[in-house]
Design an enzyme around this catalytic site. Structure first.
Site, PDB file in Angstrom:
ATOM      1  N   LYS A 192       7.882  20.877  63.939  1.00  0.00           N
ATOM      2  CA  LYS A 192       7.603  19.441  63.991  1.00  0.00           C
ATOM      3  C   LYS A 192       6.696  19.164  65.175  1.00  0.00           C
ATOM      4  O   LYS A 192       7.141  18.834  66.276  1.00  0.00           O
ATOM      5  CB  LYS A 192       8.893  18.633  64.091  1.00  0.00           C
ATOM      6  N   SER A 386       6.865  14.524  55.343  1.00  0.00           N
ATOM      7  CA  SER A 386       7.826  13.874  56.228  1.00  0.00           C
ATOM      8  C   SER A 386       8.435  12.663  55.511  1.00  0.00           C
ATOM      9  O   SER A 386       9.118  12.831  54.510  1.00  0.00           O
ATOM     10  CB  SER A 386       7.161  13.504  57.551  1.00  0.00           C
TER      11      SER A 386
END
Length: 588
Positions: A192, A386
């Site tokens: 991430k 996401s």
């Protein structure tokens, strides 16, 4: 004094009457425009050649500027991607259309959009009608679409790009250090990398690995498409990239990547010959905008499939145009869910993500539609990552393009500490009173305490667990399986298929066909959301904002406007738990 009040009230009354008259005159003008638009139908004419300009970005959902249309501007209608695909399918059997001409200067569209366009052009060619392409300077993404043509030409004084793909990220850590700004970042997932530009000065090994994976996948897609069209093996094409063999139009011609070097006038003359026209005769070029005005693609069948276009950042609240505001999208999903004529819902997602709360609210409404027996199918565009994947994961079936960027199942939050910046750079300090230790938690004027840091990380951890749980339920995977493919890892649609994040590779029409099968219907029409606003609604809602935005954009220029939008996005992320792509993906 009496004379003053008489004059004052007379002027006030005149102003009120003038405002009322002006209001109704405006309504009348808009009414005339609407009436003319309703009755007006564009004529395509004969021997038409559809004109496709790849440098014009194609949005997911089409838009019409009623005022421009009233004054006869051809660019008044901007057809959406699926509308373009259906127009090209219609043109296959339209006797007034003889072929397609592609302007391949540059390609303003993403890879998944380009894949769908290329597929539509290949399908059009099965009609036996011609497709020609030309560019003065042809970049790689434009070439990817344009090499589907029967003939592709480049200006002899121009160039063609064939250098492989690259992407670059700007890192701000040292600038923040110099300014005395501490980002205070919390995240879950080693891949991430959304916050990397703020906490480091280069790519992490994990981010470099995943970026190399998806960029390599996209590049292989370019090589494969060119190989199929030009009958050159992919190893040779890759060798051209590695050696920089293709620099000029003549290089491209020498190595057979184009069909020759021509000036635009020469290509147009070849088209005249193809159409059987005399030298110098005008060619009836018809833009896709004009063709969209002329062709009615609607089907008035009673059974409907709702196609909901979700493009842009996912935000809490109503959102602005170009954003996925959860309030608005819950309204559209609920409307489709409660409409007895709507038998299935197709969600078209083109989003890098955004607010975790807004994403969860949208997902819950989609799950409610499923619970009430309406199939839900997702079609992914350029991005469905996401938060874009969050709202997709509960669907009955998920379709992606090979070049879709998806996954990125991870979470982050940013709470900046500006104490050093204000004190050391501006000479500003803060002080105050509070009734409890955490009453000012999250303030920018001081660093977080250890306890507040634990709270922030706990909030991120909780959202990450919820995200993985939703994926586990929606994709029928164990939490351990989800964890191995989560960690914020970005995948192409092709890889997402192999690891179970999507069900099939395909286009929006494939997703709609799947929805029809799940709903057990054969004849159906499409109901699209968000619903088109009337001319009056758009006038009063967008006029002021549109004028202001245009003025700022004109003043800053394209790069400045992009930077401003990025700053606005960062400001919106501060203090929120976010599920979004690492950064704006800029591929060259």
């Amino acid at each position: 004094m009496r004379s003053f009040f008489s004059s004052f009230f007379a002027a006030l009354l005149a102003l009120i009457i003038f405002s009322i008259i002006a209001f109704f005159v405006s309504l009348g003008i808009i009414g005339v425009i609407t009436a003319r638009l309703t009755s007006h139908k564009t004529k395509v004419g004969t021997n038409a050649v559809l004109y496709l300009d790849l440098s014009t970005p194609i949005q997911e959902q089409g838009r019409t500027d009623d005022v421009s249309s009233f004054f006869g501007r051809e660019d008044a209608t901007s057809p959406g991607l699926f509308q373009v695909v259906r127009l090209l399918r219609y043109a296959k059997t339209d006797s007034s259309v003889r072929g397609i001409f592609i302007r391949a200067e540059g390609n303003a569209n993403g890879f998944a959009t380009s894949q769908e366009l290329r597929h539509a052009l290949e399908d059009f060619k099965t009609s036996g009608k011609f497709v020609y392409a030309f560019g003065d300077v042809i970049d790689q993404k434009a070439y990817y679409v344009a090499n589907a043509a029967d003939k592709i030409y480049c200006n002899p004084a121009g160039a063609m790009e064939w250098t492989g793909l690259s992407t670059q990220v700007m890192y701000l850590k040292h600038a923040l250090d110099k300014l005395g700004i501490e980002p205070q970042i919390f995240y879950d997932g080693k891949f991430k990398s959304a916050t990397e530009p703020l906490r480091t000065d280069k790519m992490s090994d994990a981010n470099r690995l995943q970026t190399g994976e998806w960029l390599g996948d996209l590049n292989r897609g370019l090589l494969t498409a060119a190989s199929e069209s030009r009958k050159i093996d992919t190893a040779t094409l890759a060798g051209f990239e590695q050696t920089g063999a293709i620099q000029t139009a003549h290089d491209a011609d020498k190595y057979h990547l184009v069909d020759g070097t021509r000036y635009r006038g020469e290509v147009v003359e070849e088209l005249r010959h193809k159409l059987g026209l005399n030298a110098g005769a005008d060619i009836n070029f018809v833009s896709l905008s004009k063709y969209a005005d002329a062709i009615d693609l609607d089907n008035d069948a009673t059974d409907r499939i709702a196609v909901i276009y979700a493009q842009g950042d996912i935000v809490y609240g109503a959102g602005q145009e170009g954003e996925i505001g959860c309030d608005e999208y819950v309204k559209w999903i609920r409307k489709a869910r409660q409409d007895d004529h709507v038998k299935a819902i197709v969600l078209r997602v083109n989003s890098p993500g955004g607010s975790s709360l807004a994403s969860d609210i949208i997902l819950r409404e989609l799950l409610q539609a499923k619970k009430e027996g309406k199939p839900v199918v997702v079609s992914m565009g350029d991005l469905a990552a996401s938060g874009g994947y969050y709202i997709s994961c509960g669907a009955d079936s998920i379709f992606a393009e090979p070049g879709t960027l998806t996954g990125s199942i991870g979470v982050f939050s940013i709470i900046p500490n500006l104490q050093g910046f204000f004190k050391d750079k501006l000479g500003v300090t803060f002080d105050g009173v509070k009734t409890a230790p955490f009453a000012d938690q999250g303030t920018f004027s001081r660093p977080l305490t250890d306890a507040e840091k634990r709270f922030a990380q706990a909030g991120v951890d909780s959202t990450y667990t919820e995200f993985k749980t939703n994926v586990s339920k929606g994709r029928h995977l164990s939490l351990d399986q989800v964890e191995t493919i989560a960690q914020g890892h970005v995948w192409t649609g092709e890889r997402a298929l192999s690891i179970g994040l999507v069900d099939r590779l395909g286009h929006l029409q494939d997703a709609i066909d799947c929805a029809a099968r799940l709903a057990r219907i054969k004849e159906y029409g499409l109901t699209e959301y968000p619903e088109a606003k009337s001319a009056l609604e758009r006038y009063f809602k967008n006029y002021g904002h549109g004028v202001a935005a245009k003025a700022v954009k004109d003043e800053l220029g394209p790069e400045g406007w992009t930077t401003l939008q990025q700053m606005r996005r960062i400001k919106a992320m501060v203090g929120q738990v976010e599920v979004r792509l690492p950064y704006d993906v800029d591929i060259r």
